[in-house]
Design a protein around this motif. Sequence first.
Motif, PDB file in Angstrom:
ATOM      1  N   LEU A  12      36.517  28.381  40.229  1.00 36.66           N
ATOM      2  CA  LEU A  12      35.084  28.247  39.954  1.00 36.66           C
ATOM      3  C   LEU A  12      34.258  28.934  41.038  1.00 36.66           C
ATOM      4  CD1 LEU A  12      32.887  26.982  38.164  1.00 36.66           C
ATOM      5  CD2 LEU A  12      33.018  24.931  39.581  1.00 36.66           C
ATOM      6  N   TYR A  13      34.681  28.787  42.288  1.00 37.29           N
ATOM      7  CA  TYR A  13      33.993  29.429  43.410  1.00 37.29           C
ATOM      8  C   TYR A  13      34.040  30.949  43.276  1.00 37.29           C
ATOM      9  CZ  TYR A  13      33.475  31.197  48.192  1.00 37.29           C
ATOM     10  OH  TYR A  13      33.102  31.908  49.286  1.00 37.29           O
ATOM     11  N   SER A  16      31.957  32.162  40.349  1.00 37.74           N
ATOM     12  CA  SER A  16      30.532  32.099  40.669  1.00 37.74           C
ATOM     13  C   SER A  16      30.129  33.268  41.571  1.00 37.74           C
ATOM     14  CB  SER A  16      30.209  30.776  41.366  1.00 37.74           C
ATOM     15  OG  SER A  16      30.515  29.679  40.526  1.00 37.74           O
ATOM     16  N   CYS A  19      30.044  36.468  39.510  1.00 37.77           N
ATOM     17  CA  CYS A  19      28.854  36.515  38.641  1.00 37.77           C
ATOM     18  C   CYS A  19      27.594  36.838  39.449  1.00 37.77           C
ATOM     19  CB  CYS A  19      28.687  35.174  37.925  1.00 37.77           C
ATOM     20  SG  CYS A  19      29.928  34.873  36.646  1.00 37.77           S
ATOM     21  N   MET A  20      27.495  36.261  40.643  1.00 37.19           N
ATOM     22  CA  MET A  20      26.316  36.520  41.468  1.00 37.19           C
ATOM     23  C   MET A  20      26.249  37.987  41.877  1.00 37.19           C
ATOM     24  SD  MET A  20      25.702  33.199  43.943  1.00 37.19           S
ATOM     25  CE  MET A  20      27.379  33.106  44.536  1.00 37.19           C
TER      26      MET A  20
END
Length: 473
Positions: A12-13, A16, A19-20
Amino acid sequence: MKRYLWLQLLVLYLASAFCMFFLLNTYGLDRYEQKLIEDKKSLLYNEATSISSDYMSSYYDKQLSLPYLSTQIKTIGSILEARIWIVNTKGDIISDTSKNITEGEEVNVLSIDPDFFDETFSDYTELEGVLTEPMVTVVYPVVYKYQTRGYIVIHSSLQEIQRDSVYVIDTINICLLIFLVFLLVIFVGLYYLTLHPLGKINKAAQEYAKGNYSYPLKLKRQDEYATLAASVSYMAGELDKLDDYQKKFVANISHDFRSPLTSIKGYAEALQDGTIPYELKDKYLGIILFETERLNKLTTSLLALNSFENHGTLLDIVSFDINNIIKKTAESFEGTCTQKKITLNLIFSSKETLVNADMGKIQQVLYNLLDNAIKFSHHNSTIKISTVEKGDKVFVSVKDNGIGIPKESIKKIWERFYKTDTSRGKDKKGTGLGLSIAKEIITAHDENINVISTEGVGTEFLFTLARTEGFLI
């Protein structure tokens, strides 16, 4: 395959972070570049307006020469880092800050792009042979005496704008990368604060599930996880005690059932094959009946305890005279007391002592306590049974002058099947359930039962009941 929580958090990290970075370097970069272009166009338009108002009227009035005008706009172009043209209405570039134009060298932009003057703003201007790279362009018409006399065209490099936007986004990327590293450190810290102790607790729970109740679980911290670990450890300790209790329970049940069953089986076979003479059959049939009664008593006691444990027994609370119940219970032991020459001394503080309780259950308590007192009393001794009224309570005491209870056994006598060594040596026919049943019954009444005993001197059992002024049943 196990799906570890830490791995899910890591995925998940990373997702994320990806995506950023993706959004920042695509959508974010495009938005920022468009913002810079719009700001640049606004700046160029304002400068074109200033040039028109400051210089072009004087130029058309012949107050300024073209060389002087060219010098002025070169200075402005240098400051803006832009390329400025002065273009006449025919499309000829009469002044260009990028090069000096002589007679006959004019470039006609309309011959390259006939619609060049139609758009005031252009985000992407290409003029082959004139502009060496794409430009952001502003076309400002110069109006003199209500007529359009020419145009001020200002170009700014699109690549410069793009480089500026990339530089800013790269700076943000670096800051974001540093932040993500810092966030990763926080995640690792959170892992050791949350998942790491959770893993230890889970490992301990697995060991406890396997029956390894001695597995150590200690967390050197003062938080909710430490509380949870302490609770799990406490649960393991209780399970260990329960496991020991179950083993003792099975062992005691086996022992207490095997002894009478062995006697019944042995004597029944002896009677069947004629080993026991006919004239002695009544004696041994009596022993068989006695052992059968022992089994029945043990079974009844177990059922009684089980009903209290499962809250399956409802108390039938009535008002009755406890003194009268004590008398009736004492009468049932007349034969046993006669054999051991034991005197029962009944002492009541009043003629009638009314209590609110389940009469049958309280009679069972009295029976168990009195039976216990007689069993461990010496021959030619006295057992005192008394009632005392204090406030809204009635205190019932059963006191003997028997062998007493060892100090180390005082807290254990309420346990099921517990028998002191002296008890086993003196009388092996007890079930070890009488005191457990008595305590369960008194506890069910929300009352208390206690014991005071000195080894070699005697024992006193004392319990309370709710006093009442009601009618007798």
